[in-house]
Design an enzyme around this catalytic site. Structure first.
Site, PDB file in Angstrom:
ATOM      1  N   SER A 108      -5.214  -4.008  -1.671  1.00 16.80           N
ATOM      2  CA  SER A 108      -5.772  -2.658  -1.631  1.00 16.80           C
ATOM      3  C   SER A 108      -6.105  -2.215  -3.041  1.00 16.80           C
ATOM      4  O   SER A 108      -5.429  -2.593  -4.001  1.00 16.80           O
ATOM      5  CB  SER A 108      -4.748  -1.696  -1.012  1.00 16.80           C
ATOM      6  OG  SER A 108      -5.101  -0.363  -1.263  1.00 16.80           O
ATOM      7  N   CYS A 110      -5.481   0.457  -4.347  1.00 18.56           N
ATOM      8  CA  CYS A 110      -4.445   1.339  -4.901  1.00 18.56           C
ATOM      9  C   CYS A 110      -3.528   0.601  -5.872  1.00 18.56           C
ATOM     10  O   CYS A 110      -2.663   1.214  -6.491  1.00 18.56           O
ATOM     11  CB  CYS A 110      -3.628   1.977  -3.790  1.00 18.56           C
ATOM     12  SG  CYS A 110      -2.503   0.841  -2.964  1.00 18.56           S
TER      13      CYS A 110
END
Length: 311
Positions: A108, A110
């Site tokens: 991801s 993130c």
């Protein structure tokens, strides 16, 4: 990849995993192995090792994991770090132990620092503090990247990592307690329209910028990478542009057909100010996304309606 190769998709029932399954099937890969969570708990090392010993997959797509939006990430921090760490460690280690030829780990965006320069290059990993609301999940995904990197460095295992921008599309999670921003907006706009509500409440200020990638494009990028000559490394996958949440909200409302007033709940967190990925590394291998955001939202809303009608 050889069309006769035995392929295991970990997490085939989720949004990303199901897109990978559809893409592989469409491309003529028909020797695909799957297991539901009830059949195989990937957090249990002995069970995972027994599965690899028995099934003997040659190619692995690791799309399994505990995922959720900003609320779920912040409320279930221990669950997010523990479950994702265990899944990654068990699958990657067993893949190496049992001679898997190639593995793709799906992470991801993130994982990158909260305030790193934009667009975000793969080399920015571990150069600054993470966004606090999803730090446990991000740390777990970083460990997945490092597992792949170091199994390649020590053993020559051809394990690569893919970091997509915000994914959306068919088979998404529309549960407001756990879902990401785009499916949450679709759900909220639909409910507001159905109830004749005058307002649509959106978390935060509407100012954070996000990049969204249709999940079918993500699956196509993964297959492209696995059919390339790359043996290791980290690859961003995205559209190459972003927009503020306020504009995303307006676009979703347009697709859904809701014309109420947007009200921003500034008592709720915004998350990372901006997450735009640098996708030059993947583009240099000849791949780019095809689905524009409005088209993707319309397809996702169609999926949402289909699911609602079959409940």
């Amino acid at each position: 990849m050889d069309k006769r190769a035995k392929i295991y998709i970990a997490g085939h029932a989720g949004m990303a995993g199901s897109a990978l399954l559809r893409r592989l099937t469409a491309a003529g890969y028909d020797n695909v192995v799957t297991r539901t969570h009830a059949e195989l708990d990937l957090t249990q090392q002995a069970a995972v090792d027994a599965f690899f010993a028995s099934a003997q997959p040659e190619i692995v797509f690791l799309a399994a994991g505990k995922v959720g939006g900003i609320k779920a990430n912040n409320n279930f921090r221990a669950d997010f770090i523990y479950q994702n760490l265990m899944i990654e460690a068990n699958v990657i280690h067993s893949a190496w132990k049992h001679g898997v030829q190639r593995l793709l780990f799906l992470g991801s965006s993130c994982i990158y620092p909260r305030d790193c320069p934009q667009p975000i290059h793969e080399d920015y990993l571990l150069t600054g503090p993470l966004e606090q609301t999803n730090e446990p999940y991000a740390l777990a995904k970083i460990m997945g990247v490092k597992l792949c990197e170091n199994y390649y460095r020590q053993y020559g295992a051809r394990f690569i990592s893919v970091m997509p921008s915000n994914l959306y599309g068919p088979n998404d999670n529309y549960d407001l307690e756990n879902c990401h921003v785009l499916p949450a907006l679709i759900c909220k706009a639909h409910e507001a329209k159905a109830k004749g509500a005058s307002e649509l409440i959106v978390w935060g200020s509407g100012k954070p910028r996000r990049e969204f990638l249709f999940v079918e494009d993500m699956a196509d990028a993964c297959l492209h990478l696995m059919n390339s000559d790359v043996s290791s490394g980290l690859y961003n996958v995205g559209m190459g542009d972003d927009l503020p949440i306020s504009e995303l909200t307006e676009l979703v409302m347009e697709v859904v057909g809701y014309d109420g007033k947007i009200v921003y709940d500034r008592n709720q967190p915004d998350g990372t100010p901006r997450k735009l990925l640098n996708i030059e590394r993947l583009k240099s291998l000849g791949w780019s996304a095809k689905t524009q955001l409005r088209e993707g939202i319309a397809l996702t809303y169609k999926d949402f309606l289909s699911r609602r009608n079959h409940r």
